[in-house]
Design an enzyme around this catalytic site. Structure first.
Site, mmCIF file in Angstrom:
data_model
loop_
_atom_site.group_PDB
_atom_site.id
_atom_site.type_symbol
_atom_site.label_atom_id
_atom_site.label_comp_id
_atom_site.label_asym_id
_atom_site.label_seq_id
_atom_site.Cartn_x
_atom_site.Cartn_y
_atom_site.Cartn_z
ATOM 1 N N ASP A 1 13.727 -17.538 67.573
ATOM 2 C CA ASP A 1 13.619 -17.760 66.133
ATOM 3 C C ASP A 1 14.907 -17.401 65.399
ATOM 4 O O ASP A 1 14.918 -17.280 64.169
ATOM 5 C CB ASP A 1 12.472 -16.916 65.556
ATOM 6 N N ASP B 1 -0.319 -7.398 68.800
ATOM 7 C CA ASP B 1 -0.635 -6.934 70.154
ATOM 8 C C ASP B 1 -1.883 -6.050 70.174
ATOM 9 O O ASP B 1 -2.776 -6.227 71.003
ATOM 10 C CB ASP B 1 0.565 -6.188 70.746
#
Length: 505
Positions: free
Chosen positions: A101, A250
């Site tokens: 990114d 996560d």
């Protein structure tokens, strides 16, 4: 009037002390659970691996996709990619995705490396997005859509897996049914860089050596740590995929997977080296993201946890686990109220009520304060041969842990009141030891105005410390002194490192 004020102060002070007590008792419980199972688990893992490799060849292994989510990582991305392509696994069964990114020169560095290794026969791909929607979770989602592997290994840019990583992790998906995650332990390549990194390493060891094993080995909820682990692709899909409605995608996904009936695996003896933040402002940003994301996940998933048929202990542990950063607002409450408390205790109440109140608070605060220290000592003893030397730095961790309380309290409040903020990555500089200076201006994070409040609260706590000692109330004094030193250290270092935008590496 003064008596009424004292009652008001105690109404806030006592619950804060009680929370720290509960947090401390839970640390003792984690130590107990760890010690109860550690020998059996580690020896069982070794035996299982020996048996697995005696019955399987490397060509019979499943296909794995290793995902490397990166964003502006020019200092470390080459090291990361080099380490991953050198992982020993059949080339035709190992796909590598660099989920890039970046909007700086990192993208060009990655492109050249990917082309180089592809020409050498590696199945490596450069996956680029036009935007950063969903940040890391969005990149992982796109990567999974394109992935060829049945299992997905994930490494952040500052990690350096060794060449045996997949051989030491993939077999455990076949040990028991419905294993969703195999999480490994984080190591520290720059542990001795500074007092800050030494303190961080001890804190990380407490989590990875004690807490992760204690949770998963005893059937409690365990969190995936975002990196240095492997996911079963089907488990991610069954659990609803990566979401970016919290800052800890996560933690969120690992809890959702376990709510869907999937299991977790933690490998204490598989250690993946990583780089600790060397800049206090980067460390504060990382802690802010973890604290805010943890509370966001608690708000999102605890109602579902409470509706399950899990045992009361498992639900209680999930509550404490997801709300662990609430300890920081409680610390701020104690710091703010300790000074007026000593002044108000001069009011003539019955000796019995004063004695009971003081004894109770002393007991709660002492038990809460000592527990993390015991946990860190046990983690160092288990993890290192020179553990006694390392334990000498535990006071530094305790001081810095107090110093970031304002930073983390802000994060908790933002989560509680649904204040939005972006996913701010932790800058990495490829730092292993001190040497030449590198300019980090473009990667350094902005200085938050809260450093002023940290310095002011330090002065306030020091005045409280002087008041306690002058009144011969020596039990509370050390806590206030630790707060004063911690807030001063974090506040001053935040200011200094912002205006000295070079790092020795």
């Amino acid at each position: 009037m003064e008596k009424a004020l004292l009652v008001i102060v105690l109404i806030f002070y006592c619950p804060a002390a009680l929370w720290l007590f509960i947090y401390g008792i839970n640390n003792y419980y984690m130590i107990y659970l760890f010690c109860k199972r550690v020998r059996k688990e580690t020896s069982g893992n070794r035996k299982f691996l020996e048996q697995f490799w005696s019955n399987h060849s490397k060509d019979s292994l499943p296909k794995v996709t290793t995902q490397l989510p990166v964003y502006n990582e020019r200092h470390v991305v080459e090291r990361l990619i080099h380490a991953v392509v050198n992982i020993d696994y059949p080339k035709d069964l190992h796909e590598i995705q660099v989920l890039d990114d970046s909007n700086d020169e990192t993208r060009e560095i990655v492109s050249k490396l990917v082309n180089k290794y592809r020409e050498m026969g590696f199945n490596i791909k450069h996956v680029v997005r036009e935007n950063r929607d969903g940040f890391k979770a969005g990149a992982l989602t796109l990567g999974m859509e394109k992935a060829e592997g049945e299992f997905l290994a994930i490494f952040d840019a500052d990690f350096i897996p060794d060449n045996e990583f997949l051989y030491n992790t993939i077999p455990f998906f076949f040990e028991k049914p419905k294993i969703a995650i195999v999480q490994t332990r984080w190591g520290h390549i720059n542990r001795n860089y500074s007092l800050l990194t030494i303190a961080q390493s001890i804190g990380m060891d407490g989590h990875f050596i004690i807490e992760q094993g204690a949770r998963t080995w005893n059937g409690l909820y365990m969190n995936f740590n975002g990196t240095a682990g492997v996911w079963r692709r089907k488990a991610i899909i069954d659990s609803g995929g990566w979401c970016f409605d919290t800052l800890t995608e996560d933690l969120d996904l690992s809890y959702r997977a376990q709510l869907e009936g999937w299991n977790t695996k933690f490998l204490l003896d598989v250690v993946v080296p990583s780089e600790l933040p060397v800049d206090i402002n980067a460390y504060k940003s990382q802690q802010h993201r973890w604290a805010k994301g943890s509370i966001q996940t608690a708000k999102k998933l605890l109602p579902q946890v409470f509706k399950t048929n899990d045992s009361l202990i498992k639900k209680a542990e999930a509550f404490i686990h997801l709300n662990q950063y609430m300890v920081h607002p409680m610390m701020i409450i104690l710091a703010l109220l300790s000074f007026p408390l000593i002044l108000l205790l001069k009011v003539r109440m019955s000796n019995m009520s004063i004695s009971l109140t003081m004894i109770s608070m002393v007991f709660l605060i002492t038990m809460g304060a000592l527990a993390p220290t015991v946990l860190y000592i046990v983690s160092q003893k288990k993890g290192y041969k020179d553990w006694i030397k390392k334990c000498l730095f535990i006071p530094a961790l305790m001081v810095i842990g107090c110093g970031i309380a304002i930073n983390n309290t802000k994060a908790v409040l933002e989560a509680l009141f649904n204040i939005k903020s972006d996913f701010i990555r932790t800058p990495k500089y490829g730092v292993t030891k001190r040497g030449r200076n590198i300019l980090v201006k473009n990667y350094s994070l902005p200085l938050q105005i809260f450093f002023i409040s940290e310095i002011l609260l330090s002065a306030y706590c020091f005045m409280g410390f002087m008041q306690y000692t002058s009144n011969k109330k020596f039990v509370f004094g050390p806590f206030l002194l630790m707060y004063a030193v911690g807030f001063l250290y974090v506040g001053v270092l935040s200011l200094f490192q912002k205006f000295n935008e070079t790092i020795k590496c």
